[in-house]
Design an enzyme around this catalytic site. Structure first.
Site, mmCIF file in Angstrom:
data_model
loop_
_atom_site.group_PDB
_atom_site.id
_atom_site.type_symbol
_atom_site.label_atom_id
_atom_site.label_comp_id
_atom_site.label_asym_id
_atom_site.label_seq_id
_atom_site.Cartn_x
_atom_site.Cartn_y
_atom_site.Cartn_z
ATOM 1 C CB ILE A 120 -34.789 16.531 -65.488
ATOM 2 C CG1 ILE A 120 -33.838 16.763 -64.322
ATOM 3 C CG2 ILE A 120 -35.213 17.848 -66.096
ATOM 4 C CD1 ILE A 120 -32.632 17.595 -64.673
ATOM 5 N N GLY A 126 -33.418 8.971 -73.925
ATOM 6 C CA GLY A 126 -33.880 8.266 -72.733
ATOM 7 C C GLY A 126 -34.021 9.243 -71.593
ATOM 8 N N PRO A 127 -34.173 8.718 -70.368
ATOM 9 C CG PRO A 127 -34.177 7.328 -68.526
ATOM 10 C CD PRO A 127 -34.200 7.302 -70.007
ATOM 11 C CB ILE A 128 -32.744 14.100 -68.846
ATOM 12 C CG1 ILE A 128 -32.582 13.895 -70.364
ATOM 13 C CG2 ILE A 128 -31.744 15.133 -68.333
ATOM 14 C CD1 ILE A 128 -32.685 15.146 -71.214
ATOM 15 C CE LYS A 147 -29.092 15.741 -72.503
ATOM 16 N NZ LYS A 147 -29.007 16.368 -73.829
ATOM 17 C CG ASP A 251 -34.779 22.685 -81.527
ATOM 18 O OD1 ASP A 251 -35.607 23.575 -81.772
ATOM 19 O OD2 ASP A 251 -35.051 21.665 -80.869
HETATM 20 N N1 LIG Z 1 -27.052 20.085 -68.009
HETATM 21 C C1 LIG Z 1 -28.318 20.255 -67.666
HETATM 22 N N2 LIG Z 1 -28.655 20.862 -66.513
HETATM 23 C C2 LIG Z 1 -29.952 21.032 -66.174
HETATM 24 N N3 LIG Z 1 -30.979 20.614 -66.913
HETATM 25 C C3 LIG Z 1 -30.719 20.007 -68.069
HETATM 26 C C4 LIG Z 1 -29.378 19.791 -68.518
HETATM 27 N N4 LIG Z 1 -29.407 19.170 -69.696
HETATM 28 C C5 LIG Z 1 -30.695 19.013 -69.997
HETATM 29 N N5 LIG Z 1 -31.492 19.493 -69.034
HETATM 30 C C6 LIG Z 1 -32.961 19.485 -69.014
HETATM 31 O O1 LIG Z 1 -33.417 18.496 -69.915
HETATM 32 C C7 LIG Z 1 -34.165 19.110 -70.978
HETATM 33 C C8 LIG Z 1 -33.849 18.378 -72.280
HETATM 34 O O2 LIG Z 1 -32.463 18.569 -72.561
HETATM 35 P P1 LIG Z 1 -31.831 18.385 -74.002
HETATM 36 O O3 LIG Z 1 -32.662 19.133 -74.973
HETATM 37 O O4 LIG Z 1 -30.397 18.688 -73.931
HETATM 38 O O5 LIG Z 1 -31.988 16.826 -74.196
HETATM 39 P P2 LIG Z 1 -32.428 15.945 -75.419
HETATM 40 O O6 LIG Z 1 -33.918 15.806 -75.438
HETATM 41 O O7 LIG Z 1 -31.686 14.675 -75.263
HETATM 42 O O8 LIG Z 1 -32.027 16.806 -76.667
HETATM 43 P P3 LIG Z 1 -30.953 16.562 -77.775
HETATM 44 O O9 LIG Z 1 -31.200 15.223 -78.372
HETATM 45 O O10 LIG Z 1 -31.190 17.670 -78.726
HETATM 46 O O11 LIG Z 1 -29.635 16.675 -77.064
HETATM 47 C C9 LIG Z 1 -33.758 20.568 -70.965
HETATM 48 O O12 LIG Z 1 -34.772 21.407 -71.482
HETATM 49 C C10 LIG Z 1 -33.519 20.819 -69.501
HETATM 50 O O13 LIG Z 1 -34.738 21.074 -68.854
#
Ligand SMILES: Nc1ncnc2c1ncn2[C@@H]1O[C@H](COP(=O)(O)OP(=O)(O)OP(=O)(O)O)[C@@H](O)[C@H]1O
EC number: 2.7.10.2
Length: 422
Positions: A120, A126-128, A147, A251
């Site tokens: 995503i 790291g990668p989501i 995550k 945030d």
């Molecule tokens: N449970 C989920 N379902 C669908 N998309 C998600 C989900 N979690 C995250 N995403 C996608 O990933 C993007 C980044 O998510 P998020 O901000 O939670 O991650 P992060 O960069 O690791 O932030 P943080 O460190 O604040 O948790 C979101 O804007 C969304 O597009």
């Protein structure tokens, strides 16, 4: 008075003798009092130091923001979930992973994660990824979000990642927070497994509402004033939940809200709430887009839930303008000077006076002048009764994400958008 008199070197012929008087109380009583005082002081000091130590070691949350946001305690000193802070040199990552029994109940067997469907975006760790998880019924794999912790990762990053999973566990379930499904942390690579909120984030939803798209996968890409309040109310419920735990989000923005097809809103991006949990404050504002921040955050002062209320006002602006960048005429780096002149955003043409009144209450310079999330929710509940449920919000201009990122002061890579692919 206990006084003794001693005749010193007198003979019978002496007319005048020196008599030495010893007043023991004069010596003994003050000495006694000073000793008692010193003992008491020692006991008080000891109790104070002991209390400080136990506070540092306590795994749960502490009162928020007593320290300025720039203060940075070490991870170990902060306790950080209690049982995962091991000395760096004494353990390797592999040994360390075996030593986190707190996460045992959350483990998802890796073989249940059958296929990675897509990446995503790149999150802060790291990668989501989106993946399928087998639930026992092979005809119905469940889509989940992974995550991942990017590799190679040092022990500190591993500790922090595990701490974040425990934080999710600590938070527990709330309808308007992204749900933790489990984790894979007994060996590398490490995954946090989250429910999949498939329609993605609210910012992309708002941008898509500008287009001629009617519905997609059951989600109607039309937004009315009433729905703006409906989404806003859910975000406030999530904030109330965090506030009850002496936390704040840090945030609040459309990009950190996920949307389901029935317009259920879920707050994600809990990285800063985790900092508040472990350190009692947010340690930096470097990666947070400035235009969403309350003055006290921009001034690096201690902040709390009412800084989220300020950002909530910006979120209302985002919704009612279908994802316009805030303060379009102000360069992101000048936002503090702008606010110091007590300037706030003007009422967008699509915004009713009632909604603008709510926004303005969020943008009160003094924290104490802003409503609490609960007060705000009650105001929204009143407003929702008379809100327009027919007129669909419309903005003819389409968004160019790169341009948006520059005006909003956001790294374009941090914006996940499938918008341009439609
Ligand atoms: N449970 C989920 N379902 C669908 N998309 C998600 C989900 N979690 C995250 N995403 C996608 O990933 C993007 C980044 O998510 P998020 O901000 O939670 O991650 P992060 O960069 O690791 O932030 P943080 O460190 O604040 O948790 C979101 O804007 C969304 O597009």
């Amino acid at each position: 008075m206990g006084m003794t008199r001693t005749l010193l070197e007198c003979s019978l012929s002496d007319k005048l003798c020196v008599i030495q008087e010893k007043q023991y109380e004069v010596i003994i009583v003050p000495t006694f009092l000073v000793t008692i005082f010193l003992i008491l002081l020692g006991v008080i000091l000891w109790l104070f130091i002991r209390e400080q130590r136990t506070q540092q070691q306590r795994p749960g949350p502490r009162d928020i923001a007593p320290v300025p946001p720039s203060r940075d305690l070490s991870w170990e000193a902060a306790g950080h979930g209690g049982n995962v802070a091991l000395p760096l040199k004494e353990t390797s990552v592999e040994n360390f992973l075996g030593a986190t029994p707190a996460l045992a109940k959350l483990q998802v067997p890796r073989e249940q994660l059958s296929e990675i469907l897509e990446q995503i975006c790149n999150g802060s760790y790291g990668p989501i990824l989106r993946a399928n998880m087998n639930t026992g019924d092979t005809s119905k794999p469940k889509s989940v979000i992974l995550k991942a912790l990017k590799e190679p990762a040092g022990l500190h990053e591993v500790q922090d990642f595990l701490g974040r999973i425990q934080f999710h566990q600590y938070l527990g379930k709330h309808k308007n927070l992204v749900q933790l499904e489990g984790c894979c942390t007994e060996q590398l690579p490490l995954y946090m497994v989250l429910e999949d909120v498939a329609h993605g984030d609210l910012l992309n939803f708002l941008w898509t509402c500008r287009r001629d798209v009617m519905t997609m996968d059951g989600l109607l890409y039309d937004l009315t004033e009433k729905q703006v309040y409906h989404i806003g109310k859910q975000v406030l419920l999530a904030l109330e939940f965090l506030q009850d735990k002496h936390l704040f989000h840090g945030d609040v923005a459309a990009r950190n809200i996920l949307i389901q097809s029935d317009l259920t809103a879920k707050l994600c991006g809990l990285g800063l709430a985790y900092e508040v949990y472990t350190r009692g404050a947010i340690s930096s504002t470097q990666t947070i887009p400035l235009k969403w921040l309350a003055p006290e955050r921009l001034l690096l002062r201690s902040a709390g839930i009412r800084a989220d209320v300020w950002s909530f006002g910006i979120l209302l602006y985002e919704m009612v303008t279908l994802g316009a960048p805030p303060y379009p005429e102000v360069p992101p780096a000048s936002i503090l000077q702008h606010l110091q002149k007590r300037k706030i955003m003007k009422r967008p043409s699509s915004c009713t006076r009632t909604m603008y009144g709510i926004m303005k209450s969020c943008w009160c310079w003094r924290e104490a002048g802003r409503p609490s999330p609960r007060e705000l929710r009650l105001r929204l509940e009143v407003a929702i009764k008379t809100a327009d449920d027919k007129a669909v919000l419309q903005v003819p201009e389409l968004v160019v994400p790169e341009l948006y990122a520059a005006v909003a002061g956001i790294r374009v890579e941090s914006l996940f958008y499938n918008y341009s692919m439609l």
